[in-house]
Design an enzyme around this catalytic site. Structure first.
Site, mmCIF file in Angstrom:
data_model
loop_
_atom_site.group_PDB
_atom_site.id
_atom_site.type_symbol
_atom_site.label_atom_id
_atom_site.label_comp_id
_atom_site.label_asym_id
_atom_site.label_seq_id
_atom_site.Cartn_x
_atom_site.Cartn_y
_atom_site.Cartn_z
ATOM 1 N N CYS A 27 16.140 -8.148 30.722
ATOM 2 C CA CYS A 27 17.284 -8.147 31.497
ATOM 3 C C CYS A 27 17.156 -9.261 32.374
ATOM 4 O O CYS A 27 16.725 -10.410 32.049
ATOM 5 C CB CYS A 27 17.335 -6.755 32.272
ATOM 6 S SG CYS A 27 15.828 -6.699 33.153
ATOM 7 N N ILE A 28 17.720 -9.192 33.443
ATOM 8 C CA ILE A 28 17.926 -10.653 34.318
ATOM 9 C C ILE A 28 16.599 -10.672 35.055
ATOM 10 O O ILE A 28 16.330 -12.035 35.328
ATOM 11 C CB ILE A 28 19.055 -10.023 35.431
ATOM 12 C CG1 ILE A 28 19.371 -11.459 36.063
ATOM 13 C CG2 ILE A 28 18.155 -9.185 36.423
ATOM 14 C CD1 ILE A 28 20.635 -11.446 36.891
#
Length: 631
Positions: A27-28
């Site tokens: 994810c980020i």
């Protein structure tokens, strides 16, 4: 290998090695492993490793928090572990829902691994056709022509062998067994009998160019399966089921020999007796149907393919037409279906180039130019996802330009003779094996038509609204005094330590606070540039005009929702002003799915600043000051 190779190797070692990985995504800020045995992972070593922020166990995942540069680390881990980026390492994939979606998934999964070599071989065939056109008939009898032709033809002639390998991996079959299935379908004696008996078939079986033989007294049909694509996929799918059953029934000490023994002995006779003839009839009927459509109305056939091609690409549905085109080339020697899509990528590129000329934001122009170059080479995804589709109008215009260019080439009859290169590298696909370049000239005219229409309409009808926003909000590169970060959403402010996520609660990702949102409308908390907008829309990174990096993480573990319930109003690279809508979220859907709506708002470059002071308390509305920055 990237600059994080050593970090990737260390992480891989401490999670138990690549053999302990079922799948890996990111994810980020974090790597998200699904491990076979989490007890084999060493939490303490990972937490103390330079480059790793912390480790978390959440949502059935083993999460290694890295920070904003996680995509680069992820790429290196995938390369070292031999994991397909975005994919799994030996885990059972969740099958897509719906028969049609499953079919597209199978086709794309089987063709993707061989697409690069197949295009390379097509380029070589196209080069040979070009040399034949330029040098004349004498070249066609030369040794150079023969060698290049062999290189270019091999992957197409032995297509069942290539697909036997790639489809075996898709259907969880031993890859060598899959190759053997493909090789058997190409076995010279069977092909020779099929070709020798062409025209001797009885009644409706004449479409196969085949004739009856017997296997153990059972009548079957000898057919030519070289260069075919569908029969080997169906036989390999059956073989995968047989292998799974055989592994349950055959004693483990005998499996190395007798599992492939039973797989081959059952799947191939069934393939020759039943699957091959039935599939050949069905695919030939489908090919005949499309060919009839183009003969009946080339304008309609070409325009439909040209207009919808980019839409099919977005959803991955273009894979449905690839086997059809290959069948046409095998049976007819040419194809009109994919030929009608050739001008489309140039239409898309022309629309983007018109946007490029009208853009005033130098950052966007810097991103657009490489996408133009990519489009010229036939790869339009950067153009579609990064520029034309978010703006809508240029995308629709490019579809119209592509449809008109495709309709022209279909009417003028410019078929492709090769499954070869894309973009400018595919122009030679339209030179016939005999050196006739009529189709190439027609395609060049069709490309010109598609590009001119797309460029002119986009240049006239599209306006760069970001120019106005940039002019209004342009700020000095560095603020001279304190800076305020306002709340991106209405809700209740909570202390960072109250967040139910250790990485945020411990301040590992930066100083800030949390907000319990009371509505789903999120707005820009600063004037700045959207530097990160994750595809699942659950996290937004904005760098303010003064250099403050703000991360808004909407909910916890909401990456698992894959964007469901999230609607973006901006895209990565946009310049935003305070209060500008960023994302709308269906908070009820998030809660119903079992995820927390706690939203961390943190300053990820805290260490670069003199001080970060959370000042928000109690209930706030969007636009209220919540963090004060001392530069």
């Amino acid at each position: 290998m990237g600059k994080y190779e050593q970090l990737a190797r260390d992480i891989l070692k401490e999670v138990g090695g690549k053999e302990n990985i079922n799948s890996l995504t990111h994810c980020i800020t974090r790597l998200r492993f699904k491990l076979k045995d989490e007890s084999k992972a060493n939490d303490d070593n990972l937490k103390n490793m330079p480059g790793v922020v912390t480790v978390m166990h959440s949502a059935g995942q083993y999460q290694v928090v890295i920070g904003n540069h996680v995509p680069a680390v992820y790429a290196d881990v995938c390369e070292i572990a031999g994991i397909n980026a975005g994919g799994a390492a030996d885990e059972e994939e969740e099958a897509p829902k719906g028969v049609f979606n499953k079919l597209i998934d199978i086709i794309s999964g089987c063709f993707s691994p061989i697409l690069g070599p197949m295009c390379a071989a097509g380029i070589i065939k196209g080069l040979n056709a070009l040399l034949n056109f330029l040098l004349g008939a004498s070249y066609a009898t030369s040794g150079t022509y023969m060698v290049l032709n062999a290189i270019g033809d091999a992957v197409f002639y032995f297509m069942p062998v290539m697909l036997g390998y790639s489809s075996a991996k898709k259907f969880k079959l031993n890859p060598v067994t899959g190759m053997l299935i493909g090789a058997a379908l190409c076995y010279p004696t069977i092909q020779a009998d099929a070709l020798k008996a062409a025209g001797k078939a009885v009644g409706s079986l004449g479409i196969l160019g085949s004739y009856y033989k017997t296997f153990a007294g059972i009548p079957w049909i000898a057919a030519n399966y070289t260069s075919t694509v569908v029969p080997v996929l169906v036989v390999t799918a059956l073989a995968g089921k047989i292998q799974k059953l055989a592994k349950k029934l055959v004693p483990e000490m005998l499996q190395n020999f007798f599992v492939p023994f039973f797989v081959l002995l059952i799947s191939l006779p069934v393939g020759f007796l039943i699957i091959g003839p039935i599939v050949s009839l069905a695919t030939n009927a489908l090919s005949t149907g499309f060919t009839s459509l183009f003969k009946m109305s080339p304008v309609v056939g070409g325009a439909l393919v040209g207009f919808f091609w980019q839409i099919l690409v977005i959803f991955g549905l273009h894979w449905a037409l690839v086997p059809l085109a290959m069948i046409n080339i095998t049976t007819l020697g040419y194809d009109n279906v994919l030929a009608s899509s050739f001008a489309v990528s140039f239409a898309q590129t022309a629309a983007l180039f018109a946007m490029f000329l009208k853009m005033k934001d130098e950052n966007r122009k810097a991103l657009a130019l490489p996408a133009v170059v990519s489009g010229i080479c036939g790869v339009t995804e950067p153009s579609i996802y990064g520029f034309t589709l978010p703006e809508k109008k240029p995308f629709i215009i490019s579809c119209i330009g592509g449809a008109i260019g495709a309709a022209f080439t279909a009417v003028m009859n410019a078929p492709t003779y090769i499954m070869g290169g894309l973009g400018v590298f595919g122009i030679v696909n339209y030179i016939s094996p005999k050196g006739d370049a009529h189709g190439m000239y027609i395609q060049l005219i069709g490309i010109a038509i598609a590009m001119v229409i797309s460029f002119v309409l986009t240049y006239i009808l599209w306006s760069d609204h970001s120019e106005e926003k940039t002019a209004e909000t342009k700020a000095p590169e560095k603020a001279s005094g304190p800076e305020s970060i306002v709340s991106p959403v209405a809700g209740k402010v909570i202390n960072l330590k109250e967040l139910k996520d250790a990485a945020f609660a411990e301040g590992a990702l930066g100083t800030g606070l949390g907000i319990l949102p009371t509505d789903g409308h999120f707005y820009a908390p600063v004037n700045g540039t959207v530097t990160t907008l994750f595809p699942t829309l659950h996290a937004i990174g904005i760098t303010s005009d003064s250099g403050v990096e703000v991360l808004i993480h909407i909910g916890l573990d909401t990456v698992q929702l894959e964007g469901k319930g999230f609607t973006a109003h901006v895209k990565q690279g946009d310049h935003v002003t305070v209060g500008q809508p960023l994302v709308d979220v269906d908070l009820d859907a998030v809660k119903k799915a079992g995820y927390e709506t706690q939203t961390p708002v943190v300053i990820t470059n805290t260490r670069d600043l003199l001080d970060v002071l959370p000042v928000g308390e109690g209930n706030v509305t969007a636009g209220d000051e919540i963090i004060k920055i001392i530069n």
